[in-house]
Write a protein that holds these residues in place. Structure first.
Motif, short mmCIF file in Angstrom:
data_model
loop_
_atom_site.label_atom_id
_atom_site.label_comp_id
_atom_site.label_asym_id
_atom_site.label_seq_id
_atom_site.Cartn_x
_atom_site.Cartn_y
_atom_site.Cartn_z
N ALA A 164 0.86 -1.24 -0.13
CA ALA A 164 -0.04 -0.16 -0.09
C ALA A 164 0.75 1.18 -0.13
O ALA A 164 0.67 2.24 -0.55
CB ALA A 164 -1.05 0.05 1.09
N ALA A 165 1.95 1.19 0.83
CA ALA A 165 2.95 2.39 0.80
C ALA A 165 3.68 2.65 -0.65
O ALA A 165 3.75 3.79 -0.89
CB ALA A 165 3.95 2.17 1.89
N ALA A 166 3.95 1.45 -0.96
CA ALA A 166 4.61 1.47 -2.35
C ALA A 166 3.87 2.09 -3.34
O ALA A 166 4.47 2.62 -4.40
CB ALA A 166 5.21 0.28 -2.85
N THR A 167 2.86 1.55 -3.72
CA THR A 167 1.60 1.80 -4.88
C THR A 167 0.87 3.25 -4.65
O THR A 167 0.45 3.60 -5.54
CB THR A 167 0.77 0.56 -4.87
OG1 THR A 167 -0.15 0.57 -3.73
CG2 THR A 167 1.41 -0.84 -5.29
N GLY A 168 0.49 3.56 -3.29
CA GLY A 168 -0.35 4.67 -3.23
C GLY A 168 -1.71 4.31 -3.06
O GLY A 168 -2.59 5.01 -2.83
N CYS A 169 -2.16 2.94 -3.15
CA CYS A 169 -3.44 2.45 -3.35
C CYS A 169 -3.74 2.05 -1.67
O CYS A 169 -2.89 1.61 -1.13
CB CYS A 169 -3.63 1.41 -4.14
SG CYS A 169 -3.28 1.73 -5.88
N SER A 170 -5.08 1.92 -1.61
CA SER A 170 -5.62 1.62 -0.24
C SER A 170 -5.49 0.02 -0.06
O SER A 170 -5.32 -0.75 -0.92
CB SER A 170 -7.06 1.96 -0.03
OG SER A 170 -7.74 0.79 -0.89
N ALA A 171 -5.02 -0.21 1.15
CA ALA A 171 -4.93 -1.65 1.60
C ALA A 171 -6.08 -2.31 1.34
O ALA A 171 -6.10 -3.72 1.11
CB ALA A 171 -4.33 -1.81 3.04
N GLN A 172 -7.29 -1.95 1.36
CA GLN A 172 -8.58 -2.55 1.32
C GLN A 172 -8.80 -2.98 -0.21
O GLN A 172 -8.96 -4.19 -0.37
CB GLN A 172 -9.68 -1.76 1.77
CG GLN A 172 -10.92 -2.32 1.47
CD GLN A 172 -12.07 -1.44 1.90
OE1 GLN A 172 -11.97 -0.24 2.13
NE2 GLN A 172 -13.42 -1.75 1.86
N ASP A 173 -8.46 -2.07 -1.06
CA ASP A 173 -8.26 -2.33 -2.60
C ASP A 173 -7.35 -3.13 -3.02
O ASP A 173 -7.64 -4.02 -3.89
CB ASP A 173 -8.14 -1.00 -3.42
CG ASP A 173 -9.63 -0.19 -3.55
OD1 ASP A 173 -10.47 -0.62 -3.09
OD2 ASP A 173 -9.38 0.75 -3.88
N ILE A 174 -6.09 -3.11 -2.53
CA ILE A 174 -5.07 -4.38 -2.72
C ILE A 174 -5.53 -5.69 -2.07
O ILE A 174 -5.44 -6.82 -3.02
CB ILE A 174 -3.86 -3.94 -2.17
CG1 ILE A 174 -3.35 -2.52 -2.69
CG2 ILE A 174 -2.75 -4.90 -2.39
CD1 ILE A 174 -2.02 -2.10 -2.06
#
Length: 903
Positions: free
Chosen positions: A276-286
């Motif tokens: 999540a930190a690396a991609t900038g996406c939410s942990a929920q979506d990942i």
């Protein structure tokens, strides 16, 4: 459709229409079948081939407009030396002597070919044979290096060969399709429509992984807008998750895969929080994506330029392959990783060894036994013993003086390569440059010492291979104009003049026969690429050759094939290799370059526009170079909607129209790569791109270059239409587009002209002519409108103001083909349609030339969904690539409707 000039190609005459010619589209790697018919009056009509398995009758907007690109107006029809027309014998004698001189004085590595995925397989085969087998250097590379070299490197790393496992039908048989770094809806629209049809009928789920909210992402069940170059982190995290939930295919990996423990161990740091930190996406979506992938037995992961065009592209692709190998989801119906190519014959070039790092017939250049085999088959005096210069380093070598003679075929590196200004500098200083092309009007051609007129689409005969390994015929339906000749013919003729034997081909069938024979030569099944079934094909059978997938070995019938479901990889031990992937470290943004430039393609354009810009309707969607910038960035930088933006990197700067949208992420700027010096004054976006490349594949990182953006301080903006090609040399910003009846042009400058009439005369090229002029000057708004007429014909019209000119451009463009007298001239200056003429608005559907105002009108009168719009207007009913944009118009109307009712 288009009429070709009688007297050059014999157009004209009567009689019944001939039958349609079955050929293939020259654009993307889908490899669509085309039915082209040349009418007795010289016109050409084009439609999709309903019997071709790739497209089943569909064509995209570009394919539908192919007949509009066949004009001979800008064709190179005769060889030229130093800008002077010469005969083929003189031109080829010079080419052969200069190449021989360079080899004699500086060695075989002092010469090079730079070729293209626009070449047919036969052209590619002869070029590779000349360079690697007779000159003895591997200095032949291709513009395909810019689009899919990382996928090739990842395939060879994992499978031992450059083999695509899946087929297009897998998109329809999957439970889940993951699109990574692919704006499928715009770049491969025919396949995307097949996918959407499968979703409608079978419920196929769609995940799109892309930093931008593209037309493709808008159709997704889940969109992950990851940060640039964070793909490897995302897929390492997926591999870690698959291991933790027990999704390793134990029998498959135990029998057919090595390296999986090391790959899983390398992915251990990729926790959900870290990803999540690396991609900038939410942990929920990942987590949702990981669960979707783990829970579906039939998964296809399609990856394209967003993965490949990266300094870590090979590792990104490897991370995807690792997940499929680990779960055994490869080579099975509805389950495979799938690299989709950007060019019509990128795959064919790979098959014949058109890359500097490969031998012919998918054999390894590094393998001494393979080199000896190919040399023996060719009967050649020399064979390349080491990889040659890849595209970016090739032009660096030219710049440094190490390459003395360069032959460029069917591509425009002065615009398409990264750091393109340096490429132009290299071409400027190269002692001897040969360019084979269909036109002399490219930014590369102006550096040529020798220009050779090549055959164009519609005139060429040969084969191409699409992204699913399907080989199809591209057939001629037009005679060769002037002295144009196929590329294989020019190459073979030059080779003979250099004293090389084995180049006496009577036609493309003979070359294809030799190519097929080499693929089967001493091939005991260890090499996946084998089309030996065609090693004795004659001219008649070649002419009638139906599309087929490789492999097709001697004695085998044509059939559709998948690879690797039962292992049988092309590695020494027959097992696939999972390779540990290290995540690329985050790049710290510099204070002077705080933004990230992402380049790419748009729906209706192709490469550097040498073909698509000939079609007015393909130029109607986006008529000028632009950049997408997030509203927050625009506000911070003071960039106004429709203003001009200067985008700057360490390599250079360009001027682009601002398109302010939240479809691009904060901190990012997206700009299409198509415009060149022929169509824009300062719009060559690839001049901005860093020349850094992937260390394994040599592919440049077009998707991530640090940049800054700032408003261009324009004192005036203009829009003009002209019956002849405008001459805007004195203007800081200009962008030109062909239109029916002439041209349209956008303008902006630092200081307004002192004399608008004189400026318009220079722009329209009518200085000194006796014309009727009408003008209007709004002193309060400080805007100028003027038009020139020759009788009732509009010669040109110019509209200028201190701010971006708000006008219905389509109405003014259509005025070029209309007559104007009396009140019509006043309506023209007022920006109004001629009496009774419809105002279509900005073109949305290029296939049917339907504009936004027509769509709005249909929505207001009850066409409430995409199907209703298609039935009423035809918009979105052909290739479907405009459907996301139509859907946005429908949604906007729904949002606005309550306010309208209240009012």
């Amino acid at each position: 459709m288009v009429a070709r000039e009688p007297g050059i190609d014999g157009a004209g005459g009567g009689g019944p229409a001939p039958p349609a010619t079955r050929t293939t589209c020259p654009y993307c790697g889908v490899g669509c079948g085309v039915l082209a018919r040349r009418e007795p009056d010289g016109r050409v009509t084009v439609q999709g081939d309903p019997n071709h398995p790739a497209n089943r009758g569909r064509l995209c907007s570009k394919g539908s407009a192919l007949a509009e690109t066949l004009s001979l107006a800008d064709r190179l029809l005769h060889p030229q030396v130093g800008g002077r027309r010469v005969g083929w014998d003189d031109a080829l004698d010079l080419v052969a002597s200069r190449f021989k001189q360079a080899i004699r004085e500086h060695g075989p590595d002092s010469v090079a070919f730079y070729v293209s995925g626009q070449l047919l397989t036969e052209d590619y085969y002869v070029a590779n044979k000349v360079m690697k087998g007779f000159i003895g250097s591997a200095n032949i590379d291709t513009n395909s290096r810019l689009c899919m070299a990382s996928a090739v490197a990842a395939h060879r790393r994992a499978f031992g060969s450059d083999t695509v496992p899946g087929v297009y039908a897998d998109l329809e048989e999957a439970e889940l399709v993951v699109l990574v770094g692919s704006n499928f809806a715009w770049c491969h629209p025919v396949l995307f429509q097949r996918l959407l049809a499968a979703r409608a009928s079978r419920g196929v789920r769609l995940v799109v992984i892309d930093p931008r909210r593209t037309a493709t992402a808008e159709q997704a069940d889940l969109h992950l807008p990851i940060a640039a170059d964070s793909d490897a982190a995302l897929f390492n995290g997926l591999l870690r998750h698959l291991d933790r939930v027990g999704k390793r295919d134990v029998p498959y990996t135990d029998a057919h895969v090595t390296g999986w423990p090391e790959a899983v161990a390398a992915a251990a740091p990729a926790t959900l929080e870290a990803v999540a930190a690396a991609t900038g996406c939410s942990a929920q979506d990942i987590a949702r994506f990981y669960a979707e992938f783990a829970g579906a037995d039939r998964v296809v992961t399609v990856f394209s330029q967003g993965v490949n065009q990266s300094v870590s592209g090979t590792d990104k692709a490897t991370a995807i392959l690792n997940c499929h190998l680990f779960t055994g989801r490869i080579g099975k119906p509805g389950a495979s990783p799938f690299s989709i190519t950007g060019q019509p014959n990128a795959m064919g070039g790979r098959e014949v060894g058109g890359l500097a790092t490969m031998l012919a017939a998918h054999m390894d250049l590094e393998d001494a036994a393979a080199r000896e085999r190919v040399q023996r088959f060719w009967g050649s005096p020399a064979i390349a013993t080491r990889p040659g210069l890849k595209a970016v380093e090739l032009f660096s070598a030219v710049r440094e003086g190490r390459v003395k003679a360069l032959w460029i075929m069917a591509t425009n590196p002065a615009d398409s390569l990264p750091d393109a200004d340096e490429v132009q500098a290299a071409l400027r200083t190269c002692p001897f440059v040969v360019v084979s092309d269909v036109t002399a009007r490219t930014d590369t051609a102006r550096f040529a010492h020798v220009l050779l007129p090549a055959a164009a689409w519609g005139e060429k005969n040969g084969a191409v291979t699409n992204s699913e390994r399907r080989i199809s015929r591209q057939r001629a339906f037009l005679p060769l104009p002037g002295e144009a000749r196929p590329d294989w013919w020019a190459l073979a003729a030059a080779a003979r003049r250099m004293g090389f034997a084995g180049f006496d081909y009577e036609g493309p069938a003979a070359i294809f026969r030799e190519h097929a024979a080499l693929s089967a030569f001493e091939n005991d099944g260890a090499r996946a690429f084998d089309i030996g079934a065609h090693d004795a094909i004659g001219a008649a059978a070649y002419d009638a050759l139906a599309p087929f997938q490789w492999p097709q070995r001697r004695g085998e019938p044509a059939r559709d094939t998948r690879f690797f479901s039962e292992g049988e990889f092309s590695t020494p031990d027959g097992r696939a290799r999972m390779t540990p992937v290290a995540v690329l470290a985050a790049v710290a943004q510099r204070a002077d370059f705080p933004l990230t430039l992402n380049t790419g393609r748009i729906r209706d354009q192709w490469h550097t526009m040498t073909r698509t810009a000939k079609s007015p309707r393909l130029m109607a969607h986006y008529g000028e170079p632009f950049c997408e910038i997030h509203p927050a960035d625009a506000a911070r930088l003071g960039v106004a909607p429709d203003g001009i933006v200067r985008v700057t990197t360490e390599q250079g700067s360009v001027l682009l129209r601002a398109l302010i949208t939240d479809r691009t992420a904060r901190g990012s700027v997206f700009a299409p790569m198509h415009w060149n010096d022929q169509f824009a004054g300062a719009g060559r976006v690839n001049a901005l791109v860093s020349p850094a490349t992937d260390p394994v594949s040599g592919q440049p990182g077009f998707k991530r270059t640090t940049c800054r953006a700032e408003p261009f301080p324009a004192a005036w903006f203009g829009f003009a239409v002209s019956a002849t090609r405008p001459a805007p040399s004195s203007v800081e910003y200009w962008a030109l587009a062909p239109a029916t009846g002439g041209y349209r042009i956008e303008l902006a400058g630092h200081a307004p002209p002192a004399d608008w009439r004189a400026f318009a005369e220079r722009l329209f090229g009518v200085e000194g002519e006796d014309l009727d002029w009408v003008a209007y000057h709004d002193r309060l708004a400080d805007s100028i409108r003027l038009a020139a007429f020759a009788g009732e014909r509009l010669v040109g019209a110019l509209f200028a103001a201190p701010q971006p000119v708000a006008l219905a451009r389509g109405l003014l463009v259509e005025a070029l083909a209309q007559t104007h007298a009396g009140s019509c001239r006043a309506r023209l200056l007022a920006g109004l349609a001629a009496a009774g003429a419809p105002d279509r608005g900005t073109i949305v559907c290029a296939c049917r030339e339907v504009g936004a105002k027509q769509i709005h009108a249909a929505i207001r009168t009850g066409a409430a969904n995409l199907d209703a719009i298609g039935e009423r207007l035809g918009a979105g009913a052909n290739c479907g690539s405009c459907r996301p944009e139509i859907q946005r118009l429908i949604q906007a109307a729904r949002v606005a409707a309550p306010e309208t009712r209240t009012a």
